[in-house]
Design a protein around this motif. Sequence first.
Motif, PDB file in Angstrom:
ATOM      1  N   LYS A 134      -1.918  -2.802  -3.843  1.00 28.39           N
ATOM      2  CA  LYS A 134      -3.219  -2.135  -3.715  1.00 28.39           C
ATOM      3  C   LYS A 134      -3.999  -2.104  -5.027  1.00 28.39           C
TER       4      LYS A 134
ATOM      5  N   VAL B 298     -11.509  -2.199   1.071  1.00 28.77           N
ATOM      6  CA  VAL B 298     -11.281  -3.053   2.247  1.00 28.77           C
ATOM      7  C   VAL B 298     -12.454  -2.941   3.218  1.00 28.77           C
TER       8      VAL B 298
ATOM      9  N   GLN C 219      -2.957  -8.026  -0.108  1.00 30.25           N
ATOM     10  CA  GLN C 219      -2.754  -7.050   0.971  1.00 30.25           C
ATOM     11  C   GLN C 219      -1.369  -7.183   1.573  1.00 30.25           C
TER      12      GLN C 219
END
Length: 365
Positions: A156, A129, A151
């Motif tokens: 993830k 990220v 997200q």
Amino acid sequence: ATSRHDQETQQIPTEEVSLDICLSNGQKVTVNILTSDQTEDVLDTVATKLDLPDDLVGYFSLFLVREGVDGGLTFVRKLQEFELPYVSITSLRSSEFHIILRKSYWDMAYDSDVMDNRVGLNLLYAQTVSDIERGWILVNKDQHRQLKSLQEKGSKKEFIHLGQTLKYYGFIKFDPCVTDFPEKGCQVIVSAGNNELNFHVKLPNEQMKEGSFKVTRMRCWRVTSSVSGTLSSKCEVKLELAFEYLMSKDRLQWVTITSQQAIMMSICLQSMVDELMVKKSGGSIKKMLRKRHNGSIHRTDSQQAVKSPPLLESPDQSREQIVKLSTKLNSVSLRGISASNSANDISGNDFHGNYAFEGIGDDDL
């Protein structure tokens, strides 16, 4: 870098102190250590506090970084095994410098080992990220939408899997600097990853060109420093990384990068070679556990969870410009692409004997 020997010669007392280690998402992990603790000791302590398993500690390293006024990060170097991180960071006497935890490997195949663990997954996710937000990993609007959707779902692993397909995933990006390739005085942005140094070069005619130098075709490299200035003016140390590159079967050429991050670039090249050698020998990058019997103070820190980073922000206008520029750069490739590991790998065939980026003819040199 300050070693334990330096500590003894400088008579720095051994005492218990607290040290802040930053994660990629900006979160700070405060650990209680000794001033005499070396990098490996500090890394072990951070891993214990985060509940990262012993067999995954070797997948991460501590890096010294400098934070700019704009929030950008400049990687100074990876902390060496013999260093005393507390002494190294405090001796700089500047709040600009931080120690950051980041993955230490280059081959994304190792991501699966890390993602099998909850804490490892969170650390890798936070780094991905962060690299996207920083513009180190290039994303277009459609990819950005997909990432944000993943997200929001809390997916993830899927987020990282999509990240792995993006340009410059797993790369470290350096500050703008100067190179003598393809000609002297060219501005360049260098990125390290995928066992290569990637160049975005701004030519004298303002054209932007891109190419990659594979570490497996570098015969050797060196870092040199020179001091400029007079007694009345402030002396400046200029660092250069030069590598000898196999441009074609029987032609080697030196390529020089003038950058204050030359040492970090050299560390990246060395770690790429080390990783390739480990893989070639059938070894593992997992850390071999070593029991220490040095009678150090037993420190029990309460464990700390890795916080989930905020959702990706919608690209602002400046980011849009970056994306547009990136799109242009993505369309730039080198001539005569051969059966090499990278589409942009630089070889003699690509340059027609003159080491020129695409768009520059022999007459232009």
